[in-house]
Design a protein around this motif. Structure first.
Motif, PDB file in Angstrom:
ATOM      1  N   ARG A  64      -9.622   3.379   5.831  1.00  0.00           N
ATOM      2  CA  ARG A  64      -7.860   2.949   5.924  1.00  0.00           C
ATOM      3  C   ARG A  64      -6.899   2.472   7.149  1.00  0.00           C
ATOM      4  NH1 ARG A  64      -8.776   7.443   2.457  1.00  0.00           N
ATOM      5  NH2 ARG A  64      -7.425   8.879   3.774  1.00  0.00           N
ATOM      6  N   LEU A  68      -5.358  -0.850   7.949  1.00  0.00           N
ATOM      7  CA  LEU A  68      -3.992  -1.116   8.430  1.00  0.00           C
ATOM      8  C   LEU A  68      -4.015  -2.185   9.167  1.00  0.00           C
ATOM      9  CD1 LEU A  68      -1.344   0.159   8.061  1.00  0.00           C
ATOM     10  CD2 LEU A  68      -1.878   1.651   9.237  1.00  0.00           C
ATOM     11  N   ASN A  72      -2.584  -6.302   9.816  1.00  0.00           N
ATOM     12  CA  ASN A  72      -1.427  -5.817   9.636  1.00  0.00           C
ATOM     13  C   ASN A  72      -1.257  -6.930  11.445  1.00  0.00           C
ATOM     14  OD1 ASN A  72       0.731  -5.189   7.776  1.00  0.00           O
ATOM     15  ND2 ASN A  72      -0.903  -3.373   8.136  1.00  0.00           N
ATOM     16  N   SER A 111       2.258   4.128   7.606  1.00  0.00           N
ATOM     17  CA  SER A 111       1.331   4.615   7.124  1.00  0.00           C
ATOM     18  C   SER A 111      -0.407   5.184   8.164  1.00  0.00           C
ATOM     19  CB  SER A 111       0.757   2.790   7.049  1.00  0.00           C
ATOM     20  OG  SER A 111       1.699   1.938   6.663  1.00  0.00           O
ATOM     21  N   ILE A 114      -0.043   8.691   6.927  1.00  0.00           N
ATOM     22  CA  ILE A 114      -0.561   9.084   5.671  1.00  0.00           C
ATOM     23  C   ILE A 114      -1.512   9.121   6.253  1.00  0.00           C
ATOM     24  CG2 ILE A 114      -0.886   8.738   3.855  1.00  0.00           C
ATOM     25  CD1 ILE A 114       2.361   7.138   4.197  1.00  0.00           C
ATOM     26  N   ILE A 115      -1.858   8.162   6.745  1.00  0.00           N
ATOM     27  CA  ILE A 115      -3.266   8.224   7.414  1.00  0.00           C
ATOM     28  C   ILE A 115      -4.317   9.190   7.898  1.00  0.00           C
ATOM     29  CG2 ILE A 115      -5.627   6.938   7.598  1.00  0.00           C
ATOM     30  CD1 ILE A 115      -3.775   4.237   7.071  1.00  0.00           C
TER      31      ILE A 115
END
Length: 217
Positions: A64, A68, A72, A111, A114-115
């Motif tokens: 993940r 990401l 991005n 993000s 969260i990861i």
């Protein structure tokens, strides 16, 4: 037909082609497979094992996190390379493009939180230490490179480095990276990278900061 040109039953070479014709840019359609391969490459990496100590969660977090940053940040730089098999990738950033603006960092932070979960403090310590040591001289920056474990040792890693390193030599520009394992350090040393500093974050394994001078033409 020599060893580098031997094909498997699918018709693809089991080693990189000498002319580099099986190396190509990463596209959005193949990004997920490339990210998966790179995440697998770093599952047993000493530094990432320190950042994400839970073996059962590490691969998912790596997958993940790479996805990401690839979607991005890295892919937009148009310097990400893979092979016809999508068995790995090398994510470069051109001169002047490695630093993320405050806005970009803030946009990625939710993000990342969260990861990383409870591993966020270690993640941020490593990223901040890397940024603080990043050289200011003009250079191409190898943000990350990896080959799926079952394909390592066949020369694909070197093949993915070649397009940008050749350009560095033509343009007389340096290259920079951080190596997080002895094996990766040895690979980069074979391509003229030299360790400039050994970096540790508290009790972390070493991270070797490496710079490559362009080869004289």
């Amino acid at each position: 037909m020599n060893g580098n040109e031997t094909l498997d039953p699918s018709g693809l070479p089991i080693r990189p082609l000498p002319d580099g014709s099986d190396v190509r840019k990463v596209t959005a359609s193949g990004l997920s497979r490339v990210v998966e391969a790179v995440a697998e490459a770093f599952y047993d990496d000493p530094l990432f094992s320190w950042v994400f100590p839970d073996d059962s969660q590490r691969l998912g977090k790596l997958r993940r996190a790479y996805d990401l940053f690839a979607r991005n940040v890295w892919l937009a730089r148009d310097e990400a390379y893979t092979t016809d098999r999508l068995i790995g990738g090398a994510f470069w950033m051109p001169p002047g493009a490695w630093h993320l603006s405050l806005f970009q960092q803030l946009r990625l932070m939710p993000s990342m939180a969260i990861i990383s979960g409870r591993d966020l403090p270690r993640t941020l310590r490593v990223l901040n230490a890397m940024e603080a040591k990043h050289p200011s001289d003009s250079h191409y920056y190898l943000a990350s490179a990896g080959i799926a474990p079952q394909w390592q040792g066949r020369g694909f890693g070197s093949a993915l480095l070649r397009p940008v390193l050749d350009r560095c030599d033509r343009q007389n520009v340096g290259a920079y990276l951080e190596a997080s394992s002895p094996r990766n350090r040895a690979l980069y040393e074979r391509h003229d990278f030299a360790v400039t500093e050994e970096l540790r974050v508290k009790d972390s394994p070493p991270l070797w900061l490496m710079w490559r001078k362009p080869r004289p033409r």
